[in-house]
Design a protein around this motif. Structure first.
Motif, PDB file in Angstrom:
ATOM      1  N   GLU A  78      10.844   0.846  -2.396  1.00 60.90           N
ATOM      2  CA  GLU A  78      11.227   1.163  -1.386  1.00 60.90           C
ATOM      3  C   GLU A  78      10.173   1.460  -0.126  1.00 60.90           C
ATOM      4  N   LEU A  79       9.767   1.166   0.434  1.00 59.96           N
ATOM      5  CA  LEU A  79       8.241   1.872   1.337  1.00 59.96           C
ATOM      6  C   LEU A  79       9.021   2.541   2.683  1.00 59.96           C
ATOM      7  N   LYS A  80       8.012   3.487   2.880  1.00 58.93           N
ATOM      8  CA  LYS A  80       8.536   4.155   4.316  1.00 58.93           C
ATOM      9  C   LYS A  80       8.685   2.970   5.557  1.00 58.93           C
ATOM     10  N   ASN A  81       8.181   2.064   5.285  1.00 63.61           N
ATOM     11  CA  ASN A  81       8.576   1.759   6.383  1.00 63.61           C
ATOM     12  C   ASN A  81       9.500   0.523   6.488  1.00 63.61           C
ATOM     13  N   ASP A  82      10.780   1.096   5.257  1.00 59.99           N
ATOM     14  CA  ASP A  82      12.371   0.550   4.787  1.00 59.99           C
ATOM     15  C   ASP A  82      11.653  -0.666   4.413  1.00 59.99           C
ATOM     16  N   LEU A  83      10.850  -0.855   4.008  1.00 66.42           N
ATOM     17  CA  LEU A  83      10.695  -2.378   3.725  1.00 66.42           C
ATOM     18  C   LEU A  83      11.350  -2.198   1.930  1.00 66.42           C
ATOM     19  N   ALA A  84      11.503  -3.231   1.513  1.00 66.15           N
ATOM     20  CA  ALA A  84      12.008  -2.721  -0.172  1.00 66.15           C
ATOM     21  C   ALA A  84      12.240  -4.240  -1.350  1.00 66.15           C
ATOM     22  N   ILE A  85      11.368  -4.295  -2.045  1.00 68.57           N
ATOM     23  CA  ILE A  85       9.638  -4.775  -2.633  1.00 68.57           C
ATOM     24  C   ILE A  85      10.612  -4.735  -4.118  1.00 68.57           C
ATOM     25  N   ARG A  86      11.271  -6.056  -4.785  1.00 71.83           N
ATOM     26  CA  ARG A  86      11.716  -6.177  -6.346  1.00 71.83           C
ATOM     27  C   ARG A  86      10.468  -6.501  -7.076  1.00 71.83           C
ATOM     28  N   GLY A  87      10.175  -6.807  -8.021  1.00 69.68           N
ATOM     29  CA  GLY A  87       9.241  -7.135  -8.833  1.00 69.68           C
ATOM     30  C   GLY A  87       9.151  -6.668 -10.108  1.00 69.68           C
ATOM     31  N   THR A  88       8.668  -7.514 -11.020  1.00 63.77           N
ATOM     32  CA  THR A  88       7.986  -6.741 -12.506  1.00 63.77           C
ATOM     33  C   THR A  88       7.150  -5.961 -12.713  1.00 63.77           C
ATOM     34  N   LEU A  89       6.642  -4.279 -13.007  1.00 61.40           N
ATOM     35  CA  LEU A  89       5.993  -3.716 -12.932  1.00 61.40           C
ATOM     36  C   LEU A  89       4.834  -4.129 -13.766  1.00 61.40           C
ATOM     37  N   HIS A  90       3.533  -4.716 -13.226  1.00 63.00           N
ATOM     38  CA  HIS A  90       2.482  -5.498 -13.644  1.00 63.00           C
ATOM     39  C   HIS A  90       1.571  -4.467 -14.020  1.00 63.00           C
ATOM     40  N   SER A  91       1.173  -3.615 -13.459  1.00 67.84           N
ATOM     41  CA  SER A  91       0.552  -1.899 -13.516  1.00 67.84           C
ATOM     42  C   SER A  91       0.643  -0.810 -12.327  1.00 67.84           C
ATOM     43  N   VAL A  92      -0.135   0.392 -12.656  1.00 69.48           N
ATOM     44  CA  VAL A  92       0.186   1.701 -12.186  1.00 69.48           C
ATOM     45  C   VAL A  92      -1.668   2.277 -11.818  1.00 69.48           C
ATOM     46  N   ASP A  93      -1.732   2.829 -11.481  1.00 71.13           N
ATOM     47  CA  ASP A  93      -2.750   3.784 -11.764  1.00 71.13           C
ATOM     48  C   ASP A  93      -2.596   5.155 -10.847  1.00 71.13           C
ATOM     49  N   GLN A  94      -3.902   5.905 -11.162  1.00 66.82           N
ATOM     50  CA  GLN A  94      -3.496   7.204 -10.822  1.00 66.82           C
ATOM     51  C   GLN A  94      -2.387   7.840  -9.773  1.00 66.82           C
ATOM     52  N   TYR A  95      -3.351   7.108  -8.319  1.00 69.06           N
ATOM     53  CA  TYR A  95      -3.132   7.394  -7.603  1.00 69.06           C
ATOM     54  C   TYR A  95      -1.134   6.506  -7.416  1.00 69.06           C
ATOM     55  N   LEU A  96      -0.830   6.432  -8.097  1.00 67.81           N
ATOM     56  CA  LEU A  96       0.936   5.897  -8.096  1.00 67.81           C
ATOM     57  C   LEU A  96       0.668   4.668  -7.192  1.00 67.81           C
ATOM     58  N   ASN A  97      -0.225   4.384  -7.469  1.00 70.96           N
ATOM     59  CA  ASN A  97      -0.328   2.403  -6.413  1.00 70.96           C
ATOM     60  C   ASN A  97       0.123   1.673  -7.582  1.00 70.96           C
ATOM     61  N   ILE A  98       0.653   0.343  -6.881  1.00 67.25           N
ATOM     62  CA  ILE A  98       1.478   0.302  -7.905  1.00 67.25           C
ATOM     63  C   ILE A  98       1.109  -1.585  -7.830  1.00 67.25           C
TER      64      ILE A  98
END
Lengths: 127, 93
Positions: free
Chosen positions: B18-38
């Motif tokens: 769930e994003l700060k603009n209220d958008l919610a996105i469902r999906g399979t977690l592919h990868s993450v990085d040190q900034y917690l970018n998803i």
């Protein structure tokens, strides 16, 4: 391992960017950096409205500052070709909003604020 | 570092961001990085009728700075492991 996902795989692909002010910009990713600043070629903005179909505004070659980016989506050309943008009706995306601290009668209060102009664009209330 | 390691363990699981603009996105977690970018694959926006803005998008990169919540599958959460990791992080991290 610590460079993680990055946008490497999306270079020279068509992407759909959602910015912090709720805009949707589509273009070809040419470059990026660790701060997620991006270079977008052949870009256009898709303006969504509840009253008329999606408006496309041609922009050209743009640099978008990473600070301002929410989502970078990989545009599937097949799916996009099946879309009839002229029939799509939707509220524009909300801006991300910023937190601010202010005082009211000597009490600190934290609240989320949005640019007033963004909320007044449409006649209907944005939920 | 703790949550970076934790999310790495969750790669392959279905999550809802769930994003700060209220958008919610469902999906399979592919990868993450040190900034917690998803990075999510095979995404589906939660209220697709309200938010048709990503209909042509299958995979996406979400900037860590814009995430409000990451909703996890209950069986993806091992409370004991998290407790241990938190204690270790508080002590030496």
């Amino acid at each position: 391992m610590s460079t993680g996902p990055g946008l490497e795989s999306l270079v020279d692909q068509t992407i759909s960017v959602i910015t912090n002010d709720g805009r949707n910009i589509v273009g070809v990713l040419r470059g990026f950096d660790q701060a997620t600043n991006i270079i977008l070629d052949e870009s256009h903005e898709r303006v969504y409205s509840t009253k008329e179909g999606v408006q496309q505004l041609v922009l050209g070659l743009y640099i978008i500052r990473g600070d301002n980016i929410s989502v970078v989506g990989e545009l599937d050309e097949e799916l996009d070709a099946n879309l009839d943008l002229s029939k799509l009706r939707a509220h524009p995306l909300k801006p991300v909003g910023r937190w601010t601290i202010s005082t009211l009668n000597g009490v600190f209060a934290m609240s989320r604020v949005f640019p007033l102009t963004m909320l007044m664009d449409e006649e209907e209330a944005v939920d | 570092m703790l949550f970076f390691s934790y999310f790495k363990e969750l790669v392959g699981k279905e999550v809802t961001v769930e994003l700060k603009n209220d958008l919610a996105i469902r999906g399979t977690l592919h990868s993450v990085d040190q900034y917690l970018n998803i990075k999510l694959e095979n995404i589906r926006v939660v209220d697709q009728d309200k938010y048709p803005h990503m209909l042509s998008v299958r995979n996406c990169f979400i900037r860590g700075s814009v995430v409000r919540y990451v909703q996890l599958p209950p069986d993806g959460v091992d409370i004991d492991i998290l407790h241990d990791a938190t204690r270790r992080e508080a002590r030496g991290g």
